[in-house]
Design a protein around this motif. Structure first.
Motif, short mmCIF file in Angstrom:
data_model
loop_
_atom_site.label_atom_id
_atom_site.label_comp_id
_atom_site.label_asym_id
_atom_site.label_seq_id
_atom_site.Cartn_x
_atom_site.Cartn_y
_atom_site.Cartn_z
N ARG A 163 -9.18 2.25 14.19
CA ARG A 163 -8.73 2.00 12.82
C ARG A 163 -7.88 3.16 12.33
O ARG A 163 -8.12 4.32 12.69
CB ARG A 163 -9.93 1.79 11.90
N TYR B 116 0.78 -1.24 0.00
CA TYR B 116 0.00 0.00 0.00
C TYR B 116 0.81 1.30 0.00
O TYR B 116 0.30 2.33 -0.43
CB TYR B 116 -0.92 0.02 1.23
N PRO C 206 -2.34 5.63 1.34
CA PRO C 206 -3.63 6.29 1.12
C PRO C 206 -4.68 5.77 2.09
O PRO C 206 -4.67 4.59 2.47
CB PRO C 206 -3.98 5.90 -0.33
N GLU C 207 -5.59 6.65 2.48
CA GLU C 207 -6.60 6.29 3.48
C GLU C 207 -7.43 5.08 3.05
O GLU C 207 -7.73 4.21 3.86
CB GLU C 207 -7.53 7.48 3.75
N GLU C 208 -7.78 5.02 1.77
CA GLU C 208 -8.61 3.89 1.33
C GLU C 208 -7.84 2.57 1.43
O GLU C 208 -8.42 1.51 1.70
CB GLU C 208 -9.10 4.10 -0.11
N GLU C 209 -6.50 2.64 1.24
CA GLU C 209 -5.70 1.43 1.36
C GLU C 209 -5.54 1.02 2.82
O GLU C 209 -5.50 -0.16 3.15
CB GLU C 209 -4.34 1.63 0.71
N GLN D 84 -7.81 1.50 5.04
CA GLN D 84 -9.09 0.89 5.37
C GLN D 84 -9.15 -0.56 4.87
O GLN D 84 -9.61 -1.46 5.56
CB GLN D 84 -10.23 1.70 4.75
N THR D 85 -8.66 -0.77 3.65
CA THR D 85 -8.63 -2.12 3.08
C THR D 85 -7.77 -3.05 3.93
O THR D 85 -8.17 -4.19 4.23
CB THR D 85 -8.08 -2.08 1.65
N GLU E 114 -9.56 -3.79 7.27
CA GLU E 114 -10.66 -4.73 7.09
C GLU E 114 -10.13 -6.15 6.91
O GLU E 114 -10.70 -7.12 7.44
CB GLU E 114 -11.51 -4.32 5.89
N THR F 149 -6.42 6.07 9.93
CA THR F 149 -6.95 6.93 8.88
C THR F 149 -5.84 7.69 8.15
O THR F 149 -6.08 8.26 7.08
CB THR F 149 -7.95 7.95 9.45
#
Length: 256
Positions: free
Chosen positions: A183, A132, A152-155, A157-158, A161, A185
């Motif tokens: 989590r 990531y 990156p924030e979306e990574e 989060q992935t 999860e 951010t």
């Protein structure tokens, strides 16, 4: 994939990073960082110092860690956090620990014990987020080359999860545990390399969103710095021998 815990528990003794990126320049900088990490791993012995500053909705705290490391079978960490000081010594296939609490407690009054559930073997530079991290900047600072990487924030989060999915959680408790687990951010880390490409220090900036029952309850910020100093194996062994001498013989003869 396991996360390193910086807060409300033992202080970690070293950082966890891996690098990734895209494009020729990113790959070149990645190799530069990997080479620097390889040099740390190849040292005869190393002293690792870590300082983390934590801000939790306006309240601040500091944790410190000092590690003497020869190899995965012979290392020692001394961690300080929230008025508590903890020693962990790996030797002879066992891990010994002692904790001193602030106040009126005397250091010698806190007994040594053998950890029934030893920590994972301590490494010099641990690695995480290989898939990531993205290279963002290279600059000069005080004669050192500073390489900045971000996840990156979306990574994040992935990855978070995926970690939750990999945990062996009781089904009747999974929703509550996941809904109340902090989590990440934001994660940014910087490699400081000297003119010869040696790793002088790592700096990480991280933001965690704290949650309870699925609702956000606060934000935790963590700014951490880890420095690496090459030492001789003899010097590191001497420090660990002095601590080992404090451990009662009935523990060092522990057979499990």
């Amino acid at each position: 994939m396991k996360r390193v815990k910086f807060i409300r528990a033992a202080v970690c003794v070293s950082f966890v990073f891996l690098l990734s990126g895209c494009g020729a320049s990113s790959e070149e900088e990645m190799e530069r960082c990997k080479e620097a990490v390889s040099r740390v791993e190849a040292m005869e012995a190393v002293k690792i110092d870590s300082v983390s500053m934590m801000t939790d909705d306006g309240e601040t705290g500091e944790s410190r860690s000092e590690t003497w490391h020869i190899d995965g079978e012979n290392w020692m960490s001394v961690n300080e956090f929230a008025g508590q000081k903890t020693w962990i010594l790996e030797r002879d296939g066992r891990q010994y620990s002692k904790t001193m609490v602030g106040g009126n407690f005397q250091e010698e009054a806190m007994p040594w014990y053998v950890l029934d559930n030893p920590l994972e073997r301590e490494e010099r530079v641990k690695l995480l987020y290989e898939e990531y991290a993205v290279f963002t900047e290279a600059e000069k600072e005080g004669g050192m080359r500073v390489l900045t990487w971000e996840v990156p924030e979306e990574e994040l989060q992935t990855a978070w999860e995926q970690e939750m999915e990999n945990r062996e959680l009781p089904e009747d408790m999974r929703e509550d545990i996941v809904g109340s687990t902090s989590r990440p951010t934001m994660l940014q880390f910087l490699y400081y390399l000297d003119e010869d490409g040696n790793l002088e220090k790592l700096v990480a900036n991280e933001t965690m969103e704290e949650r309870k029952d699925g609702e956000k309850t606060g934000t935790l910020g963590i700014a951490s710095t880890v420095t690496y100093t090459e030492v001789s194996a003899g010097e590191a062994q001497k420090v660990m021998d002095e601590v080992y001498a404090e451990i009662p013989e009935d523990l060092t003869g522990y057979s499990g």
